[in-house]
Design a protein around this motif. Structure first.
Motif, PDB file in Angstrom:
ATOM      1  N   GLN A  68       0.828  -1.202   0.000  1.00 53.40           N
ATOM      2  CA  GLN A  68       0.000   0.000   0.000  1.00 53.40           C
ATOM      3  C   GLN A  68       0.863   1.252   0.000  1.00 53.40           C
ATOM      4  O   GLN A  68       0.540   2.245  -0.681  1.00 53.40           O
ATOM      5  N   TRP A  71       2.146   1.763  -3.476  1.00 48.52           N
ATOM      6  CA  TRP A  71       1.081   2.292  -4.325  1.00 48.52           C
ATOM      7  C   TRP A  71       0.931   3.794  -4.118  1.00 48.52           C
ATOM      8  O   TRP A  71       0.826   4.552  -5.081  1.00 48.52           O
ATOM      9  N   ARG A  72       0.940   4.239  -2.884  1.00 48.44           N
ATOM     10  CA  ARG A  72       0.769   5.664  -2.603  1.00 48.44           C
ATOM     11  C   ARG A  72       1.946   6.478  -3.132  1.00 48.44           C
ATOM     12  O   ARG A  72       1.743   7.573  -3.681  1.00 48.44           O
ATOM     13  N   ARG A  75       1.662   6.531  -6.981  1.00 43.88           N
ATOM     14  CA  ARG A  75       0.568   7.398  -7.415  1.00 43.88           C
ATOM     15  C   ARG A  75       0.914   8.865  -7.210  1.00 43.88           C
ATOM     16  O   ARG A  75       0.626   9.712  -8.077  1.00 43.88           O
ATOM     17  N   ARG A 139      -1.486  -1.607  -5.665  1.00 42.30           N
ATOM     18  CA  ARG A 139      -2.752  -1.460  -4.937  1.00 42.30           C
ATOM     19  C   ARG A 139      -3.497  -2.795  -4.891  1.00 42.30           C
ATOM     20  O   ARG A 139      -4.036  -3.182  -3.845  1.00 42.30           O
TER      21      ARG A 139
END
Length: 297
Positions: A68, A71-72, A75, A139
């Protein structure tokens, strides 16, 4: 007068010592020693009474935490890069809207505004921010790990210990799930796939056009690392790949020495294993794992 509760062991087995609250002198002595060596066992205070202080490292981890976080970060980096392109994206949208409006006015006077608006909407939708497939994969991977964690959680009622998202010391790899229980020790890797997994003529497992051999090799290596880190040389750490979203041949298949199972079947398979570790050994291994591993996220 009520009788005292009976002790479930012989008198010779009764533990010695006493339990008392910490005094101010005890606390000051602990803090003074912790400043020098946090891991030291402390003995003796100003009151000449024995005090033991042990620092407990909790490393149960958070399922999908590192995925996670990846992913953050991905992004956020892609969003920053995308915002730098806003000027030309806005210019392109306006140009397309103007061209649509001009075409519409040529067809009918009242169509210019309608076609111009539709062209602007279509252009804006096509030029919108979309995370890359690599970022989205992180994600989905985090979501798969959380689903596996929920499936494994009921095992704790049956004497199993579940640790999540543990960093492998000396590498960038992490263990999605380390499972220790009566049936043994397992490193479980969660995978989120679509469609169906297939075996070829030589027994190799594929997901579409992609061979799973690298994935199986990675989880085997992680299990070997876990076996080296845990202190018991007699414990065999078994790698398992738990698959979400895709069909596994027969629900379970072993290839390259690694069981690949449908995630929903995993708890039942683990509970059905014959007991090879007693409760004391499970607890000892779990405590060592908490000390020697650290959360990856």
């Amino acid at each position: 007068m009520a009788s005292s509760p009976s002790w479930p062991f012989d008198d010779d087995d009764r533990p010695s010592g006493s339990v008392r609250p910490l005094s101010q002198a005890d606390l000051q002595a602990i803090l003074a020693h912790l400043g020098d060596d946090p891991d030291q066992l402390l003995a003796g205070t100003g009151a000449d009474r024995p005090v033991v202080a042990v620092r407990v490292r909790a490393s149960v981890g958070q399922s999908g935490g590192s995925a996670q976080a990846r992913w953050r970060r991905a992004r956020a980096a892609e969003w920053t890069a995308w915002t730098r392109t806003l000027p030309w994206r806005a210019a392109a949208t306006l140009s397309i809207a103007a061209a649509g409006g001009l075409l519409g006015s040529l067809l009918a006077p009242r169509l210019g505004l309608v076609l111009g608006g539709l062209a602007a909407l279509a252009a804006g939708w096509g030029l919108r921010f979309r995370p890359s497939p690599d970022a989205v994969a992180w994600r989905r991977g985090a979501a798969g790990e959380r689903r596996t964690a929920r499936l494994l959680a009921p095992l704790e009622r049956h004497g199993w210990v579940i640790l999540h998202d543990l960093a492998v010391p000396g590498s960038r790899a992490n263990l999605n799930h380390l499972v220790i229980g009566p049936g043994g020790v397992f490193v479980i890797d969660s995978k989120q796939y679509h469609g169906r997994l297939q075996l070829d003529a030589v027994g190799k497992l594929w997901h579409g056009r992609h061979p799973l051999a690298p994935t199986l090799g990675a989880v085997s290596w992680e299990a070997d690392q876990a076996a080296q880190i845990l202190p018991d040389p007699d414990v065999v750490v078994v790698p398992i790949v738990a698959v979400h979203g895709a069909q596994v041949p027969w629900g379970k298949v072993v290839t390259d020495g690694v069981p690949v199972v449908t995630a929903q079947r995993l708890p039942r398979l683990l509970c059905a294993l014959p007991a090879v570790l007693g409760p004391e050994r499970v607890a000892a291994l779990a405590n060592q794992a908490r000390v020697r591993f650290h959360p990856a996220a």
